[in-house]
Design a protein around this motif. Structure first.
Motif, PDB file in Angstrom:
ATOM      1  N   MET A  91       0.843  -1.186   0.000  1.00  0.00           N
ATOM      2  CA  MET A  91       0.000   0.000   0.000  1.00  0.00           C
ATOM      3  C   MET A  91       0.884   1.244   0.000  1.00  0.00           C
ATOM      4  N   LYS A  92       0.594   2.151  -0.928  1.00  0.00           N
ATOM      5  CA  LYS A  92       1.371   3.388  -0.989  1.00  0.00           C
ATOM      6  C   LYS A  92       1.008   4.320   0.163  1.00  0.00           C
ATOM      7  N   ILE A  93       1.997   5.071   0.619  1.00  0.00           N
ATOM      8  CA  ILE A  93       1.754   6.169   1.541  1.00  0.00           C
ATOM      9  C   ILE A  93       1.942   7.459   0.752  1.00  0.00           C
ATOM     10  N   LEU A  94       0.888   8.249   0.636  1.00  0.00           N
ATOM     11  CA  LEU A  94       0.982   9.514  -0.084  1.00  0.00           C
ATOM     12  C   LEU A  94       1.128  10.664   0.904  1.00  0.00           C
ATOM     13  N   SER A  95       1.775  11.719   0.454  1.00  0.00           N
ATOM     14  CA  SER A  95       1.912  12.918   1.280  1.00  0.00           C
ATOM     15  C   SER A  95       0.577  13.648   1.344  1.00  0.00           C
ATOM     16  N   SER A  96       0.469  14.609   2.246  1.00  0.00           N
ATOM     17  CA  SER A  96      -0.783  15.359   2.375  1.00  0.00           C
ATOM     18  C   SER A  96      -1.114  16.088   1.083  1.00  0.00           C
ATOM     19  N   SER A  97      -0.105  16.626   0.403  1.00  0.00           N
ATOM     20  CA  SER A  97      -0.371  17.324  -0.862  1.00  0.00           C
ATOM     21  C   SER A  97      -0.828  16.345  -1.940  1.00  0.00           C
ATOM     22  N   GLN A  98      -0.265  15.135  -1.940  1.00  0.00           N
ATOM     23  CA  GLN A  98      -0.696  14.128  -2.917  1.00  0.00           C
ATOM     24  C   GLN A  98      -2.111  13.647  -2.626  1.00  0.00           C
ATOM     25  N   ILE A  99      -2.463  13.513  -1.346  1.00  0.00           N
ATOM     26  CA  ILE A  99      -3.830  13.101  -1.003  1.00  0.00           C
ATOM     27  C   ILE A  99      -4.831  14.172  -1.439  1.00  0.00           C
ATOM     28  N   LYS A 100      -4.460  15.429  -1.224  1.00  0.00           N
ATOM     29  CA  LYS A 100      -5.337  16.523  -1.656  1.00  0.00           C
ATOM     30  C   LYS A 100      -5.550  16.476  -3.163  1.00  0.00           C
ATOM     31  N   GLN A 101      -4.475  16.212  -3.894  1.00  0.00           N
ATOM     32  CA  GLN A 101      -4.573  16.107  -5.348  1.00  0.00           C
ATOM     33  C   GLN A 101      -5.427  14.909  -5.749  1.00  0.00           C
TER      34      GLN A 101
END
Length: 493
Positions: free
Chosen positions: A1-11
Motif C-alpha cells: 500500500m502506498k503512503i501519499l503525502s498530504s499534498s498528494q492526497i489533496k490532489q
C-alpha cells in the motif's frame, strides 16, 4: 500500500472529484464509511460527543453525526462558538443537522462529560500545517483528561501527516483513528504514532488511476503485497532447491541466540542449514536442532568462518566482541562478495571498526535504534533516522531494516517499507535473532533480496501477533515466534 503525502492526497481528492463525484458527495462517502464502522463496533445505547472544526474534517464530523443519529445513537455536536466561517461542504452538512431536532449543537465551552460519551475528534484533518492555537490546545488537553473511548477522524488533531511534532505539542490521544484510503507517515513513527491508537483504514474509492500513477518512496507492507511475494513450495523439488543457510554466532553463555536463528531459518523453509559456532555450543545445538549441521569454530568464541559456495550467511546473534572474533569477521567480509545478513554483535564490531565499506553490496543489516546510532551517528528523531538510513542504504548499496515498533525496511533505491505486524510483546532479547534466521532462510531460497526483506519483517511480526494472541504480550517468548511460523505459511497457502 502506498503512503501519499498530504499534498498528494489533496490532489487525489481533486482528481476523484473531477471524475464525476461532487466534493460534498465524496464527504458523504467518507462519513458513511466511518459511521458504518462505528455502528458495528459500538453499542447503540452509546452517547457520542462529536467535536467539529470549520473545515472539511468538521464537515465529515457533521455528516457522521447525522448518520449515527439515524442508526439510533444519541448525539451531541460541539463547534467553535467564536468562529462561524465554515468551508462550503462543511456548512452544507452543518445545515443538514440543524434540521434534526434530536441533535444538540453547542459551543466547545459548553461541553461537560456528564453523559460519559464517546468523544469523536473531527477538528482538523490531514491538511493541518501549523501549530494549534491556545484555545484548541486547551480544548484538546481537557478532552485528553477524560477517561472514555476516543476516536479521531482522518488523523488526531495536533498531528501533521508527514512530519514530526514538537515534543511539547498538544495532540488528541485517540483509541481509534479512522483514516481514509492511506496510512499517514506520522502514524508509523514512535513520537507521533503513540497518539493514534488502533489505525482503521477505510476505503472510500479514491481514483485508482491517480493512486497507481503517483510516485512515492513510502509504502506500508500489507497482505496483498505479501501474497504477491510468497512462493508456494513446489512438489517436484529437493533440499538443494531451497538453498543453503549458514548461521554464524554464539559465544560462551550466548549459544541460545544462534540456536534461535538456526531454528527460525529451518522453520522458514531453508533446504540445508548449518550453524558455525564455538565448540562450547556443540551439545546444545546438536541436541536441540538435529536437523542443522554443526561446524565448530574456536572453543568459547568464534575464530574462523569458513566460506562455502552457494550459501547465504546470517552473522551476529550471540557472536560476542572478542578481539579474535572481530578479526575473524572483518577478514571474512574482506574475502566474501555475496550478500550477507548482519545483526547484533556483527553490527557492533563494524561500528567500532568503522569498516562499513566491507559490507558486500546488497547485504542486509538489521539494527535497532541504538545500533543504528553506533553505525551512522545520532539523529534527533525517527523521521531524521529514516532519512539518514535512506542516504546510507544508497551509499553502501545495502538494505537496512530499522527495527522498531513499526520496523522500516529501507532499500538501496531509497524506498521505505513500513511493517504493521508485530507488537510490544516482541520487545525481548532473542526476537531479533529470530528475524536474522528468517531473512537468511528466505534469501537462500532465492527470493529477491528486497522481497525477502519485506516478507521477512512481515512474517516475523505476524508470528509475534499470533504468539501474543495465545500467550499474551507479557508471557510470550521469542521461541514462540518460531513455533508460529508454520501457522502463517498454512494461512498463506
Amino acid at each position: 500500500m502506498k503512503i501519499l503525502s498530504s499534498s498528494q492526497i489533496k490532489q487525489c481528492d481533486s482528481v476523484t472529484i473531477g471524475k464525476g463525484i461532487s466534493s460534498v458527495d465524496l464527504m458523504e462517502r467518507a462519513a458513511k464509511a466511518c459511521a458504518d464502522w462505528i455502528g458495528v463496533n459500538f453499542k447503540t445505547n452509546q452517547v457520542f460527543s462529536i467535536f467539529c472544526g470549520n473545515g472539511n474534517n468538521g464537515g465529515d464530523g457533521f455528516a457522521i453525526a447525522r448518520m449515527l443519529y439515524e442508526k439510533g445513537f444519541d448525539i451531541d455536536v460541539f463547534i467553535d462558538e467564536n468562529n462561524f466561517k465554515f468551508s462550503d461542504d462543511s456548512k452544507i452538512n452543518l445545515d443538514r443537522i440543524k434540521k434534526i431536532s434530536g441533535i444538540g449543537i453547542k459551543g466547545f465551552s459548553k461541553f461537560e462529560n456528564n453523559r460519559e460519551s464517546v468523544i469523536i475528534d473531527a477538528l482538523f484533518g490531514y491538511g493541518l500545517n501549523r501549530e494549534l492555537s491556545d484555545d484548541f490546545n486547551d480544548l484538546i488537553e481537557k478532552l485528553n483528561e477524560i477517561h472514555t473511548s476516543k476516536i479521531s477522524i482522518d488523523i488526531p488533531t495536533g498531528l501533521f501527516a508527514d512530519r514530526i511534532i514538537d515534543e511539547h505539542s498538544t495532540v488528541f490521544k485517540a483509541d481509534f483513528t479512522l483514516t481514509f484510503q492511506f496510512y499517514k507517515r506520522s502514524f508509523l513513527h514512535p513520537e507521533t504514532g503513540r497518539f493514534c491508537g488502533k489505525i482503521i483504514v477505510l476505503n472510500i474509492d479514491l481514483d485508482e488511476d491517480f493512486i497507481n500513477g503517483t510516485k512515492t518512496d513510502y509504502f506500508v507492507i500489507d497482505e496483498t503485497l505479501i501474497k504477491n511475494i510468497y512462493k508456494p513450495r513446489k512438489e517436484f523439488s529437493h533440499k538443494g532447491t531451497y538453498g543453503k543457510s549458514i548461521l554464524v554466532g554464539g559465544s560462551y553463555g550466548k549459544i541460545g541466540a544462534v540456536l534461535m536463528s538456526t531454528l527460525s531459518a529451518l522453520r522458514t523453509g531453508s533446504g540445508l542449514t548449518f550453524t558455525i559456532a564455538p565448540k562450547c555450543g556443540n551439545t546444545v545445538l546438536q541436541s536441540q536442532i538435529p536437523e542443522a549441521m554443526f561446524i565448530d569454530s574456536g572453543e568459547n568464541h568464534i575464530n574462523k568462518i569458513e566460506i562455502q559456495e552457494k550459501a547465504v550467511y546470517g552473522i551476529g546473534p550471540g557472536l560476542g566482541k572478542e578481539k579474535e572474533t572481530q578479526k575473524t569477521l572483518l577478514k571474512f567480509l574482506e574475502n566474501y562478495n555475496d550478500p550477507v545478513v548482519l545483526d547484533a554483535d556483527a553490527l557492533n564490531i563494524l561500528a567500532e571498526s568503522q569498516e562499513l565499506n566491507l559490507i558486500p553490496k546488497n547485504s542486509v543489516i538489521t539494527p535497532h535504534p541504538l545500533e543504528f546510532e553506533r553505525l551512522f551517528g545520532k539523529t534527533e528523531n525517527s523521521f531524521e533516522r529514516i532519512e539518514l538510513a535512506k542516504q546510507k542504504a544508497e551509499e553502501l548499496q545495502t538494505f537496512i531494516i530499522l527495527k522498531d515498533h513499526h520496523t522500516a525496511m529501507v532499500t538501496p533505491g531509497k524506498k521505505v517499507f513500513y511493517n504493521i505486524t508485530g507488537n510490544s510483546g516482541m520487545a525481548k532479547g532473542g526476537s531479533g535473532d529470530v528475524l536474522t534466521g528468517i531473512l537468511t532462510s528466505l534469501i537462500s531460497q532465492r527470493y529477491e533480496i528486497e522481497e525477502a526483506c519485506i516478507f521477512g519483517v512481515w512474517l516475523h511480526g505476524k508470528a509475534g501477533d499470533l504468539a501474543a494472541e495465545e500467550f499474551s504480550k507479557e508471557a510470550m517468548l521469542p521461541t514462540d515466534l518460531i513455533n508460529k511460523i508454520g501457522d502463517i505459511f498454512k494461512y498463506l497457502s
